[in-house]
Motif scaffolding. Sequence first.
Motif, PDB file in Angstrom:
ATOM      1  N   THR A  79     -36.042  -9.808 -28.671  1.00 58.78           N
ATOM      2  CA  THR A  79     -35.770  -8.373 -28.737  1.00 58.78           C
ATOM      3  C   THR A  79     -34.429  -8.174 -29.436  1.00 58.78           C
TER       4      THR A  79
ATOM      5  N   LEU B 221     -31.514   5.248 -32.176  1.00 54.72           N
ATOM      6  CA  LEU B 221     -31.918   5.173 -30.768  1.00 54.72           C
ATOM      7  C   LEU B 221     -31.338   6.328 -29.951  1.00 54.72           C
TER       8      LEU B 221
ATOM      9  N   VAL C 136     -33.087   7.160 -26.747  1.00 54.48           N
ATOM     10  CA  VAL C 136     -33.108   6.184 -25.652  1.00 54.48           C
ATOM     11  C   VAL C 136     -31.990   6.536 -24.676  1.00 54.48           C
TER      12      VAL C 136
ATOM     13  N   VAL D 110     -34.349  -3.364 -27.255  1.00 53.58           N
ATOM     14  CA  VAL D 110     -35.516  -2.700 -27.837  1.00 53.58           C
ATOM     15  C   VAL D 110     -36.294  -3.736 -28.652  1.00 53.58           C
TER      16      VAL D 110
ATOM     17  N   ARG E 136     -39.423  -1.437 -32.958  1.00 50.59           N
ATOM     18  CA  ARG E 136     -38.647  -0.208 -32.911  1.00 50.59           C
ATOM     19  C   ARG E 136     -37.681  -0.143 -34.096  1.00 50.59           C
TER      20      ARG E 136
END
Length: 303
Positions: free
Chosen positions: A238, A261, A264, A271, A275
């Motif tokens: 990630t 982001l 978020v 993430v 993404r």
Amino acid sequence: MLAIALLVSGCGNSSTSSTETGEAKSTTAATEAAATEAAETKPAESGESGSGMVSLENCGKTMEYPKPTEKLFANDGNIISIALAAGASDNLVAVSSLQRDKDILALKYGDVVDKLKVVAPKYPSLENIVAADPQVVFAGWGYGFSESKGLTPDTLKEKNIKTYLLSETCKQADGNRGTMPPWEALTHDITSIGAMTGHEEEAKAAVADIETRKKALEAAPKADKEPVAFLFDSASDTIFSSGSFGAPQAMMESAGVKNALSDVKDTWTKVSWERLASSDPDIIFFVDYPSQTYDEKVAALKA
């Protein structure tokens, strides 16, 4: 064309890999700017609550602290910088996790940084803190406090040590961190630490200076079309990045850049690679510090 930028400011969490879940990151440079709206909010809600005590708002609770707090323990470079900005250098009885950010802080605070008593090169143990005999510990979730490691505000309360949590790390109902806009969180903490340590005027001046420079940044020429940027902290399966409650959000927003982001609702978080791809950023900001080098991060991105 995709632009790649490099952030060289030191970030928090020097004790563990930045890819670990829940460990926090925060750019030290964030202590050098703050929200215009801070002057319109109630950053500290301070008030005298009895002989030698002051009431402050911290993570949605009204807490009482000794005034002045003469023995303050601060963990992590960004948290130490908030205490210094508030004028509390002489109140710092001990600090930890300073090493990586020491040179950056020295650019602003000079020899004061060399005089700080460092009791742990990385995050402190309970023993480190107790031995320093502080009245208050200034740390945060992911910035020293960890339930898995058994170092929490409740643990310190059992030792008759009060705690002040970095506002950026205040927890939401779902456990994510961040409950107020990052500039507001910063100025709230500067104001609160100033009130706690008896340096209200120094803290007020620091916030005013931050606000002035933030206004200048916001008034600077901007691109006709707001560019989208992705903050690349580190990578594994990630990507560790920063959402709407992290310091990068505030800096990007003030500079006229959209954080990929921003939707978020967290500070520093993981993430997926998908993404990053779907955000199709115009700019990728790399945070330059261990344990992954800049070259390793670029290689991971190209793989």
